[in-house]
Write a protein that holds these residues in place. Structure first.
Motif, short mmCIF file in Angstrom:
data_model
loop_
_atom_site.label_atom_id
_atom_site.label_comp_id
_atom_site.label_asym_id
_atom_site.label_seq_id
_atom_site.Cartn_x
_atom_site.Cartn_y
_atom_site.Cartn_z
N ALA A 15 0.82 -1.22 0.00
CA ALA A 15 0.00 0.00 0.00
C ALA A 15 0.85 1.27 0.00
O ALA A 15 0.39 2.33 -0.42
N ARG A 16 2.08 1.17 0.47
CA ARG A 16 2.93 2.37 0.54
C ARG A 16 4.40 1.95 0.55
O ARG A 16 4.73 0.75 0.59
N ASP A 37 -2.32 -5.83 1.68
CA ASP A 37 -1.90 -4.98 2.81
C ASP A 37 -3.04 -4.89 3.81
O ASP A 37 -4.17 -5.29 3.52
N ILE A 38 -2.73 -4.36 4.99
CA ILE A 38 -3.76 -4.09 5.99
C ILE A 38 -4.28 -2.65 5.86
O ILE A 38 -5.24 -2.29 6.53
N LEU A 39 -3.65 -1.84 5.01
CA LEU A 39 -4.08 -0.45 4.82
C LEU A 39 -5.03 -0.38 3.63
O LEU A 39 -4.59 -0.24 2.48
N ASP A 60 -3.55 -9.63 6.34
CA ASP A 60 -2.60 -9.56 7.44
C ASP A 60 -1.68 -10.76 7.26
O ASP A 60 -2.14 -11.91 7.33
N VAL A 61 -0.41 -10.52 6.99
CA VAL A 61 0.50 -11.62 6.62
C VAL A 61 0.69 -12.64 7.73
O VAL A 61 1.23 -13.73 7.48
N VAL A 110 5.48 -10.48 11.92
CA VAL A 110 5.24 -9.90 10.59
C VAL A 110 6.40 -10.23 9.65
O VAL A 110 6.20 -10.74 8.54
N PHE A 184 19.51 2.15 3.66
CA PHE A 184 18.64 3.23 4.15
C PHE A 184 17.81 3.77 2.99
O PHE A 184 18.33 4.38 2.06
N ILE A 185 16.50 3.56 3.05
CA ILE A 185 15.60 4.03 1.99
C ILE A 185 14.55 4.94 2.64
O ILE A 185 13.93 4.55 3.63
N THR A 187 11.33 6.14 3.65
CA THR A 187 9.91 5.72 3.69
C THR A 187 9.36 6.09 5.06
O THR A 187 10.07 6.65 5.90
N GLU A 188 8.10 5.70 5.28
CA GLU A 188 7.46 5.92 6.60
C GLU A 188 8.24 5.22 7.71
O GLU A 188 8.13 5.58 8.88
N MET A 189 9.01 4.18 7.34
CA MET A 189 9.73 3.41 8.35
C MET A 189 10.96 4.13 8.86
O MET A 189 11.49 3.82 9.92
N THR A 190 11.45 5.12 8.12
CA THR A 190 12.77 5.68 8.43
C THR A 190 12.80 7.19 8.74
O THR A 190 13.86 7.80 8.60
P1 NAD Z 1 6.49 1.01 5.43
O1 NAD Z 1 6.16 1.01 6.87
O2 NAD Z 1 6.38 2.26 4.65
O3 NAD Z 1 5.65 -0.11 4.67
C1 NAD Z 1 5.37 -1.35 5.23
C2 NAD Z 1 4.05 -1.84 4.68
O4 NAD Z 1 3.78 -3.13 5.27
C3 NAD Z 1 2.88 -0.92 5.04
O5 NAD Z 1 2.07 -0.69 3.92
C4 NAD Z 1 2.15 -1.71 6.12
O6 NAD Z 1 0.77 -1.46 6.20
C5 NAD Z 1 2.44 -3.13 5.70
N1 NAD Z 1 2.25 -4.08 6.79
C6 NAD Z 1 2.69 -3.96 8.07
N2 NAD Z 1 2.26 -5.01 8.80
C7 NAD Z 1 1.53 -5.79 7.95
C8 NAD Z 1 0.83 -7.01 8.12
N3 NAD Z 1 0.76 -7.65 9.32
N4 NAD Z 1 0.21 -7.55 7.06
C9 NAD Z 1 0.26 -6.92 5.86
N5 NAD Z 1 0.89 -5.77 5.64
C10 NAD Z 1 1.52 -5.21 6.69
O7 NAD Z 1 7.98 0.43 5.37
P2 NAD Z 1 9.01 0.26 4.14
O8 NAD Z 1 10.20 1.06 4.48
O9 NAD Z 1 8.35 0.42 2.84
O10 NAD Z 1 9.42 -1.27 4.36
C11 NAD Z 1 9.05 -2.31 3.48
C12 NAD Z 1 9.95 -3.53 3.73
O11 NAD Z 1 11.31 -3.19 3.45
C13 NAD Z 1 9.94 -4.04 5.17
O12 NAD Z 1 10.03 -5.45 5.18
C14 NAD Z 1 11.21 -3.42 5.75
O13 NAD Z 1 11.68 -4.17 6.85
C15 NAD Z 1 12.12 -3.50 4.56
N6 NAD Z 1 13.26 -2.58 4.60
C16 NAD Z 1 13.07 -1.22 4.63
C17 NAD Z 1 14.18 -0.40 4.65
C18 NAD Z 1 14.08 1.11 4.67
O14 NAD Z 1 15.12 1.76 4.79
N7 NAD Z 1 12.91 1.70 4.51
C19 NAD Z 1 15.46 -0.96 4.63
C20 NAD Z 1 15.60 -2.32 4.60
C21 NAD Z 1 14.49 -3.13 4.57
#
Ligand code: NAD
Length: 239
Positions: A15-16, A37-39, A60-61, A110, A184-185, A187-190
């Motif tokens: 979703a994002r 996704d859950i969103l 929900d995974v 997750v 490091f990418i 996103t909402e996570m960082t």
């Molecule tokens: P994000 O939080 O923006 O996106 C994560 C997505 O997963 C969201 O849409 C969320 O709703 C969904 N999600 C969460 N729990 C869920 C569940 N139980 N069931 C289904 N969907 C679920 O984060 P992102 O940065 O896009 O991360 C995506 C993946 O990349 C993750 O596995 C993360 O660990 C990995 N990652 C991210 C980075 C980074 O720097 N952003 C680096 C390395 C790895």
């Protein structure tokens, strides 16, 4: 040049963020894409924007039954299933004394159990078809230790181990399984991490599109002799 036209892909957490970029890139190469996704709002509007070869599915995974239903629905709708991107993930951090059992269970659930359940759910259909590509999203945190990220690191190392064992087990069935390790990418996570403090040889943090074409590569026949690999996409951060 390999194309994904006619292929069907499920992307979790689409979703994002990074998952959205993977879904857009797979769709752009001609694949039909399930945005799982859950969103619901974000995922639904992405599916609507992409149009007829895209669908949103609430997933929900960590929910075993929901996985079986999703695979069944996908095959009923589109007749096949070629690619799974296990991308859904969460991160949490705390000093070990404050790293609660709830945090541990959530992050392992997750990132690792969700990836296991997804792989298990798609394998029967891929075996029957005699081909398939599973791409598991790990992290640079699945390659090294990082303070305060105990559960996340354990989960992402686990994703690499799961990937390698599945690659060995499923190779003869024509199913390739690889892991991707973003650095490091943005996103909402960082949002709380300042990339300026990270030594990144390429001189910048990444954006989701920096990773998306690598996922397309691993999903397509261009990577037909690659399985069990760890593809690191981090601007050189871990070199
Ligand atoms: P994000 O939080 O923006 O996106 C994560 C997505 O997963 C969201 O849409 C969320 O709703 C969904 N999600 C969460 N729990 C869920 C569940 N139980 N069931 C289904 N969907 C679920 O984060 P992102 O940065 O896009 O991360 C995506 C993946 O990349 C993750 O596995 C993360 O660990 C990995 N990652 C991210 C980075 C980074 O720097 N952003 C680096 C390395 C790895």
């Amino acid at each position: 040049v390999s194309s994904l036209a006619g292929s069907v892909a499920i992307v979790t957490g689409a979703a994002r963020g990074l998952g959205e970029a993977y879904a857009r890139a797979l769709h752009a190469t001609g694949a039909k894409v399930v945005i799982a996704d859950i969103l619901e709002d974000l995922g639904g509007s992405l599916a609507q924007e992409l149009g007829e070869r895209a669908q949103f599915a609430y997933l929900d995974v960590t929910d075993e039954q929901a996985w079986d239903q999703l695979v069944e629905d996908t095959i009923a709708e589109w007749g096949r299933l070629d690619v799974l991107v296990n991308n859904a993930g969460i991160a949490n951090a705390a000093p070990i004394e404050h790293f609660t059992r709830a945090k541990w269970d959530a992050v392992l659930g997750v990132n690792l159990t969700g990836t296991f359940l997804g792989g298990r759910a798609v394998v029967p259909a891929m075996k029957q078809a005699g081909h398939g590509a599973i791409i598991n999203i790990s992290s640079v945190e699945g390659l090294r230790g990082s303070a305060r990220l105990h559960g996340y690191t354990a989960a992402k190392f686990g994703v690499s181990g799961l990937t390698k064992s599945l690659a060995v087990e499923l190779g003869a069935a024509g199913i390739r399984v690889n892991s991707v390790h973003p650095g490091f990418i943005h996103t909402e996570m960082t949002p709380r991490i300042d990339p300026a403090v990270l030594p990144i040889p390429l001189g910048r943090g990444g954006v989701p599109d920096d990773v998306a074409e690598a996922v397309v590569f691993l999903a397509s026949d261009a990577s037909r002799y690659i399985t069990g690999a760890e593809l690191v996409i981090d601007g050189g951060m871990t070199v």
